[in-house]
Motif scaffolding. Structure first.
Motif, PDB file in Angstrom:
ATOM      1  N   LYS A 242      34.594  37.901  46.553  1.00 19.33           N
ATOM      2  CA  LYS A 242      34.476  38.690  45.334  1.00 19.33           C
ATOM      3  C   LYS A 242      35.821  39.325  44.964  1.00 19.33           C
ATOM      4  O   LYS A 242      36.210  39.351  43.792  1.00 19.33           O
ATOM      5  CB  LYS A 242      33.415  39.774  45.541  1.00 19.33           C
ATOM      6  N   GLN A 243      36.550  39.805  45.943  1.00 20.37           N
ATOM      7  CA  GLN A 243      37.860  40.427  45.697  1.00 20.37           C
ATOM      8  C   GLN A 243      38.877  39.385  45.218  1.00 20.37           C
ATOM      9  O   GLN A 243      39.701  39.658  44.349  1.00 20.37           O
ATOM     10  CB  GLN A 243      38.361  41.125  46.963  1.00 20.37           C
TER      11      GLN A 243
ATOM     12  N   MET B 236      40.289  39.438  52.758  1.00 23.88           N
ATOM     13  CA  MET B 236      39.850  39.620  51.404  1.00 23.88           C
ATOM     14  C   MET B 236      38.575  38.812  51.197  1.00 23.88           C
ATOM     15  O   MET B 236      38.516  37.639  51.523  1.00 23.88           O
ATOM     16  CB  MET B 236      40.958  39.132  50.456  1.00 23.88           C
TER      17      MET B 236
END
Length: 155
Positions: free
Chosen positions: A4-5, A1
């Motif tokens: 930003k996620q 991940m």
């Protein structure tokens, strides 16, 4: 991940938790947001005995009986229905038959409202907006109420 996620997931999770908290607070307060219930509302909602509510309306003419040790029994009406009320204590100076009041307390099993606090209107030209709206809704609004209000505003 990616970074930003992860940030998006944290923000979305925070918003979700906040939404659940707001919904829980609103659900818990749904019955206590009402300033008072009219006698018709109380009968139609079938409020459980022991549930604390505010009962608002007019003191029915000829219904006030005083007992021993500051005990008072009277009826509160909205013009359609009336609920008997008992109260133990000193009533406000402005309490009288035909007067708009709000009583705080609970219904007992026999349908008698046991008040622990009685509030009367503050002067002869004042009427709480909720009481005025309920009287208009029930068809018991008198034009003289508006005349008194306008006269008080001119002074």
């Amino acid at each position: 991940m990616t970074r930003k996620q992860r940030r998006f997931a944290m923000i979305a999770g925070g918003v979700g938790v906040l939404a659940v908290a707001v919904l829980l607070v609103l659900f818990a307060m749904k019955d206590s947001i009402v300033f008072f219930n009219s006698p018709t509302d109380v009968m139609e909602q079938r409020i459980a005995p022991g549930a604390r509510i505010r009962l608002g309306g007019l003191v029915a003419p000829g219904s006030v009986t005083r007992g021993d040790a500051l005990a008072v029994r009277f009826e509160v009406t909205d013009g359609n229905r009336a609920i008997p009320v008992t109260y133990q204590g000193i009533l406000p100076d402005l309490f009288r038959e035909g007067q708009g009041i709000v009583a705080e307390g609970a219904l007992d099993g026999a349908g008698v409202f046991k008040a622990d606090n009685v509030l009367a209107k503050h002067d002869e030209t004042y009427m709480p907006k909720d009481v005025a709206d309920a009287l208009k809704k029930q068809g018991h609004w008198k034009d003289e109420y508006d005349d008194k209000k306008k006269g008080a505003m001119r002074q």
